[in-house]
Design a protein around this motif. Structure first.
Motif, short mmCIF file in Angstrom:
data_model
loop_
_atom_site.label_atom_id
_atom_site.label_comp_id
_atom_site.label_asym_id
_atom_site.label_seq_id
_atom_site.Cartn_x
_atom_site.Cartn_y
_atom_site.Cartn_z
N GLN A 1 1.02 -1.10 -0.14
CA GLN A 1 0.12 0.07 -0.05
C GLN A 1 0.89 1.18 -0.06
OE1 GLN A 1 -2.64 0.02 3.43
NE2 GLN A 1 -3.96 -1.20 2.63
N ALA B 1 1.17 4.14 -2.91
CA ALA B 1 0.96 5.29 -2.58
C ALA B 1 2.03 6.27 -2.99
CB ALA B 1 0.64 5.73 -1.10
N ASN C 1 -0.04 9.99 -3.99
CA ASN C 1 -1.00 10.15 -3.12
C ASN C 1 -0.56 10.47 -1.67
OD1 ASN C 1 -3.30 9.86 -1.40
ND2 ASN C 1 -4.36 8.43 -2.52
N GLN D 1 -2.46 9.37 1.86
CA GLN D 1 -2.56 7.88 1.89
C GLN D 1 -1.16 7.33 2.15
OE1 GLN D 1 -5.06 5.53 1.62
NE2 GLN D 1 -3.35 4.31 2.26
N MET D 2 -0.20 8.12 1.50
CA MET D 2 1.20 7.51 2.02
C MET D 2 1.54 7.67 3.32
SD MET D 2 4.70 9.26 0.27
CE MET D 2 5.99 9.18 1.23
N SER E 1 -0.39 5.16 5.36
CA SER E 1 0.19 3.69 5.22
C SER E 1 1.28 3.61 6.15
CB SER E 1 0.42 3.63 3.48
OG SER E 1 -0.91 3.36 2.95
#
Length: 418
Positions: A9, A13, A18, A21-22, A25
């Protein structure tokens, strides 16, 4: 580190750019990896991400420099820091709730470097249960001495060791045992690391001159039974702690020295008279953390470096406490290692355990302090009375297959003589 969905993930990301999101995660993966700190470090042509797991940094992933300013801004927004301030270090904090409902506090520190801003995030899991004393690695006479000191109505109990050696967890574990309805427990900390129900925890603020000494003075006016001071840094704090003990309170604190006996020398150097030390200090705990051998792939070590073996033999010849380990294990000298497996990410270690050196005050040691005995003489007497040194504590744990000799000697001082 084998591929896992959270790492995948994070990589996805990064590829998509992103940023929200990064960052999520990244925190999620750090929690799953049992990480205590996340390091985000700009290099010449990339930015590397590292996690500190069991006290050791591991590289996780890298990402391109061009998305680094956006990552920094995202983390600054989360922790209420100034986005446009890039020349000065900043400190902030934020709370995160994971998808599985775990609440985390993140302490965020930014540092301007020649290649851009570096960020370190310290993770504090609010849902983490404080382990009881035996789970921390206390056993035998050390555990018995600690438990007896906790039952005393007053006195000073000091924990010593370098940063990150688990001192605060040991203190919290002791306070958890004492956390009863009939006791008023006050703590003065910098910062409050774990919030415990039933304790009155206060955080110092140096910028408004709310120091450990001021906090301790105020705590004494709050009708306390037990006081915990985060750290003794100066003469003023130790004076008030001693005074609190003399007026019938139990006082816990930490101090920076290398061993239990050296703590006495440090307090004497701070200017506390010997007669006050002997009448207030009840217990001194020196501790270190070592990595635990992975139990899933543990194997007996076929041979041990002869020099190490010589050190081990000399140390165990002076173990005067008989309830630490079975005599046959001491004679067999069988040590263990872990080659690494998927369970421990191929590292051979998983989790950490404490090595403890606990010096319980007795009349002989008190008499020696009053006679200005050297720390070497005090140490000899304490070991004869059954104190187990950090080195001996580590060897016992290595013989039980809990850690390796290499780990023990990476944190414990080799004793010249006992």
């Amino acid at each position: 580190m084998p591929e896992n969905p959270k790492l995948q993930q994070l990589q996805d990301a990064i590829l998509q750019g992103n940023i929200p999101q990064m960052v999520l995660s990244l925190i999620s993966l750090a929690l799953e990896s049992r990480s205590s700190d996340i390091h985000i470090e700009p290099m010449d042509n990339r930015v590397r991400l590292r996690f500190r797991v069991d006290g050791v940094l591991r590289q996780i992933v890298e990402y391109p420099n061009n998305i680094h300013p956006a990552v920094i801004s995202r983390i600054k927004i989360m922790s209420n820091l100034k986005i446009d301030e890039q020349r000065m270090p900043q400190d902030g904090r934020c709370s995160v709730t994971t998808k599985d409902g775990r609440e985390m506090d993140l302490r965020v520190s930014t540092l301007p470097t020649v290649r851009g801003e570096k960020i370190v995030m310290r993770i504090q899991d609010r849902s983490r249960k404080i382990p009881d004393l035996p789970e921390l690695g206390l056993q035998g006479k050390a555990l018995k001495d600690f438990e007896e000191a906790l039952d005393l109505p007053n006195g000073v109990i000091l924990t010593t060791g370098p940063t990150g050696s688990g001192k605060t967890t040991t203190m919290y574990s002791a306070l958890t045992r004492l956390n009863k309805i009939e006791y008023n427990i006050m703590t003065i900390e910098d910062p409050v690391e774990i919030q415990l129900e039933g304790l009155n925890q206060s955080q110092v603020h140096h910028e408004i001159d709310y120091t450990f000494a001021n906090g301790l003075r105020t705590a004494l006016r709050q009708d306390p039974d037990i006081i915990m001071v985060g750290e003794i840094r100066d003469r003023e704090t130790i004076d008030i702690a001693v005074e609190a003990s003399l007026t019938g309170h139990q006082v816990f604190s930490t101090i920076h020295t290398n061993s239990a006996v050296e703590t006495i020398t440090r307090i004497l150097n701070m200017g506390v008279p010997p007669f006050l030390i002997t009448s207030t200090v009840e217990l001194i705990i020196a501790q270190r953390l070592v990595r635990k051998i992975c139990q899933a792939c543990k194997k007996p070590a076929e041979k041990v470096d002869p020099e190490l073996l010589e050190l081990v033999k000399r140390a165990i010849a002076n173990i005067h406490s008989t309830d630490e380990i079975e005599p046959e294990k001491l004679q067999a000298l069988q040590f263990f290692y872990s080659p690494g497996c998927p369970e421990c990410d191929g590292i051979g270690y998983k989790g950490r355990i404490g090595l403890y050196e606990i010096m319980r005050m007795n009349n002989e040691i008190r008499r020696m302090i009053l006679q200005n005995a050297s720390s070497m003489e005090l140490e000899k007497t304490a070991i004869k009375d059954g104190m187990v040194s950090l080195e001996q504590s580590g060897i016992i744990k290595a013989l039980k297959g809990e850690t390796s000799l290499e780990e023990v000697y990476s944190v414990a001082k080799k004793m010249e003589e006992y």
